[in-house]
Design an enzyme around this catalytic site. Sequence first.
Site, short mmCIF file in Angstrom:
data_model
loop_
_atom_site.label_atom_id
_atom_site.label_comp_id
_atom_site.label_asym_id
_atom_site.label_seq_id
_atom_site.Cartn_x
_atom_site.Cartn_y
_atom_site.Cartn_z
N ARG A 90 0.84 -1.19 0.00
CA ARG A 90 0.00 0.00 0.00
C ARG A 90 0.89 1.25 0.00
NH1 ARG A 90 -1.84 0.69 4.42
NH2 ARG A 90 -1.11 -1.15 5.53
N TYR A 141 -1.02 -3.60 -7.17
CA TYR A 141 -0.83 -4.33 -5.91
C TYR A 141 -2.15 -4.44 -5.14
CZ TYR A 141 -0.19 -5.29 -1.07
OH TYR A 141 -0.37 -5.83 0.18
N LYS A 154 -9.51 -2.67 1.66
CA LYS A 154 -9.25 -1.52 2.53
C LYS A 154 -10.02 -0.29 2.06
CE LYS A 154 -7.05 -3.89 5.34
NZ LYS A 154 -5.72 -4.29 5.44
N HIS A 187 -10.55 -2.71 11.49
CA HIS A 187 -9.44 -3.54 11.00
C HIS A 187 -9.21 -4.67 12.00
CE1 HIS A 187 -4.99 -3.50 9.34
NE2 HIS A 187 -5.73 -4.42 8.77
N SER A 226 -1.26 -3.67 10.31
CA SER A 226 -0.88 -4.56 9.22
C SER A 226 0.38 -5.35 9.57
CB SER A 226 -0.64 -3.74 7.95
OG SER A 226 -1.80 -3.01 7.64
N CYS A 239 0.88 -7.54 11.84
CA CYS A 239 1.12 -7.68 13.28
C CYS A 239 0.39 -8.86 13.90
CB CYS A 239 0.76 -6.39 14.00
SG CYS A 239 1.90 -5.05 13.63
N ASP A 282 -9.16 -10.07 8.90
CA ASP A 282 -8.66 -8.72 8.61
C ASP A 282 -9.67 -7.60 8.89
OD1 ASP A 282 -6.31 -7.26 7.62
OD2 ASP A 282 -7.56 -6.72 5.90
N ARG A 299 2.17 -12.13 -0.77
CA ARG A 299 0.86 -12.49 -0.21
C ARG A 299 0.25 -13.68 -0.92
NH1 ARG A 299 -1.61 -8.89 3.92
NH2 ARG A 299 0.04 -7.39 4.27
P1 GTP Z 1 -2.18 -7.88 7.38
O1 GTP Z 1 -2.69 -8.92 6.44
O2 GTP Z 1 -1.13 -7.01 6.76
O3 GTP Z 1 -3.27 -7.05 7.97
O4 GTP Z 1 -1.35 -8.64 8.55
P2 GTP Z 1 -1.81 -9.50 9.82
O5 GTP Z 1 -2.12 -8.59 10.95
O6 GTP Z 1 -2.85 -10.48 9.43
O7 GTP Z 1 -0.45 -10.24 10.22
P3 GTP Z 1 -0.04 -11.79 10.09
O8 GTP Z 1 -0.88 -12.68 10.95
O9 GTP Z 1 0.03 -12.13 8.65
O10 GTP Z 1 1.42 -11.77 10.71
C1 GTP Z 1 2.43 -10.95 10.22
C2 GTP Z 1 3.76 -11.34 10.75
O11 GTP Z 1 3.75 -11.35 12.18
C3 GTP Z 1 4.20 -12.73 10.32
O12 GTP Z 1 5.55 -12.67 9.91
C4 GTP Z 1 4.07 -13.56 11.55
O13 GTP Z 1 5.00 -14.59 11.58
C5 GTP Z 1 4.27 -12.57 12.68
N1 GTP Z 1 3.49 -12.96 13.88
C6 GTP Z 1 2.18 -13.25 13.94
N2 GTP Z 1 1.80 -13.61 15.18
C7 GTP Z 1 2.90 -13.55 15.94
C8 GTP Z 1 3.15 -13.80 17.33
O14 GTP Z 1 2.28 -14.16 18.13
N3 GTP Z 1 4.43 -13.62 17.76
C9 GTP Z 1 5.42 -13.22 16.93
N4 GTP Z 1 6.64 -13.04 17.42
N5 GTP Z 1 5.22 -12.97 15.61
C10 GTP Z 1 3.98 -13.13 15.12
C1 SPV Z 2 -2.90 -4.67 5.30
O1 SPV Z 2 -1.91 -4.06 4.88
O2 SPV Z 2 -3.43 -4.39 6.39
C2 SPV Z 2 -3.45 -5.80 4.52
C3 SPV Z 2 -2.98 -5.99 3.18
O3 SPV Z 2 -4.32 -6.50 4.98
S1 SPV Z 2 -3.62 -4.84 2.06
O4 SPV Z 2 -4.76 -5.43 1.38
O5 SPV Z 2 -2.56 -4.53 1.13
O6 SPV Z 2 -4.06 -3.66 2.76
MN MN Z 3 -4.82 -5.88 7.11
#
Ligand code: GTP
Ligand code: SPV
Ligand code: MN
Length: 599
Positions: A76, A205, A214, A234, A256, A258, A285, A382
């Site tokens: 983004r 993207y 979003k 979110h 994002s 996290c 999400d 992704r």
């Molecule tokens: P978006 O799709 O961008 O909104 O991201 P998201 O919030 O769904 O994050 P996602 O679950 O894909 O995790 C992103 C990163 O954080 C990955 O590299 C995971 O390995 C890491 N991660 C997720 N949960 C944990 C956790 O409990 N501990 C740690 N240390 N890392 C984590």
């Molecule tokens: C985020 O960045 O929070 C996502 C991926 O879930 S995107 O669709 O690119 O916003």
């Molecule tokens: Mn997201």
Amino acid sequence: MSLTNNPNVNKWVEEMTALTKPDKIVWIDGSQEQLEALTKEVTELPDDSRDKLFWLNQEKLPGCLYHRTLANDVARVEDRTFICTKNKKDAGPTNNWCDPAEMYAKLTPLYDGVMKGRTMYVIPYSMGPIGSPLAKVGVEVTDSIYVVLNMNIMTRMGKAAFENLGGTSNDFVRGLHSKADVDPENRYICHFPEDNTIWSVNSAYGGNVLLGKKCFALRIASYQGRNESWMAEHMLILGIEKPDGNTKYVCAAFPSACGKTNLAMLIPPEGYVKKGYKVYTVGDDIAWLKQGEDGRLWAINPEKGFFGVAPGTNEKSNYNALASTRKNTIFTNVAINNDDNTVWWEGLDKNPPENATEWKGAKVNGREYTANGGKLAHPNSRFTAPAENCPCISPEFNNPKGVPVDAIVFGGRRAKTAPLVYQSFDWQHGTFVGSIMASETTAAAAGAVGVVRRDPMAMLPFCGYNMGDYFTHWLEMGKKLGDKAPKIFNVNWFRTDEEGKFIWPGFGDNMRVLDWIIERCDGNAEAEKTAIGYEPKANDINIEGLDGISYETVEDLLSVDSSLWLEDIKGIKEFYAGFGDTLPEELAQELSRLEERLA
Ligand code: GTP
Ligand code: SPV
Ligand code: MN
């Protein structure tokens, strides 16, 4: 030929046609035949075509496709994302603003004739289960088959969406997307909430072009939600079935990359599984939340698939996400293992393929490449995976009523300040807790990674109106919900030790914290009142079967360093000051109370 008699839709599509001047118009009905024909067309493009999708190994990954975007178009673009409202104040201090007339005038030449020699696809879609009182209709026109195929996974796409809209309604979100020349200098992601309109140009993207996600489901929907008394957040949504068969629903807002997808699909530790706990994913999400007839807050996931971060996803960290990607999935910007035409990314396993193609398209020896610090997959690569593939998808996933929410959880990446978990005193204090969230930035957005920034409710890049008014809306929702309001918590999985290593094991073991949270909601768990909220005592967190974590470690994770917090308060004050008179008085009061309690 148009798929609807709705004159508002047809008039708008005619206008977009006159503007972009495509050679051909294709209305997306959502049929299998049409999707197959488009897939055939896009996979038969020459290999060097920017629009090309590649078939992956159809025995190992049936129905799966691969795509790579330009190196300057992988996340983004927050500095090119605008909220265009007549009054600047309505966009607020945290959004880029432009006058709508000015922005339309600036973008019109970029769209003028942009689809000459191209086909315009008209995509009707529903955010939310068709027929749900919480669902909303969008129409996206685009010149990208990649967008059509992704929207098919992420939304309820096709003719049925129009049935939901009805013959005369004007209540649909108009999304205009053109990849144009994918020129980063002329890339714009613009929202016109007062016109129900999104214009996106010069990107290919996901987050910039899948306009249901979003752009609509958060930025436009948050604006609609304020006007119509509901909330677009979110947040992931997960259900925890307790051994007694009762299911608790938790919504969690993390910025994002996290951990939303990971928490939404977590597999509980063995001890919990043995006792009979089960976790179900409703969403990973976005949540749309509305008060139900019973007075409680109900949530739907407006999406139908997961647009998840690939790196770090593996059998152990997120078995369910990985399983979701084993068929009918589109992978973007991951690496290819050329031995068997499958996918690879950092953290999938410890064996980078020797015979690899990295995400930009260069053939490399993956083992040497990664040993020298190269990344085979882009950090924000992704997967777009159908939710129905997920082994733990909730039986309520398609329930038009949604699920009743017991707890709301906020969280971010904080190396030091925020403890593992705490509970807010009440909804107003919980709104304050959400408003002071901060997190280290990630690769999900273009720009520096690892910088701490304030990100209220994980909505900083996604709130479609003045964030001060958004806080007021939160407070008003709390008043409406009264004693039926969900309890509000804050978590931090990312505290680090002196060597910068994460202390808490995270992932499935986050269940141990969720356990305390849901028992607090049921009035069964102990807590101590501290300066920042209610905290568990170390022995209120179940660490049975956890290697290397003692009660001292948990105590350390729960500790609150007043001097760090007082330092943080300086940043909060500065941040709050930006809102001027739109900052609700209640939040200013909560801040001074917190300061007093810490002093
Ligand atoms: P978006 O799709 O961008 O909104 O991201 P998201 O919030 O769904 O994050 P996602 O679950 O894909 O995790 C992103 C990163 O954080 C990955 O590299 C995971 O390995 C890491 N991660 C997720 N949960 C944990 C956790 O409990 N501990 C740690 N240390 N890392 C984590
Ligand atoms: C985020 O960045 O929070 C996502 C991926 O879930 S995107 O669709 O690119 O916003
Ligand atoms: Mn997201």
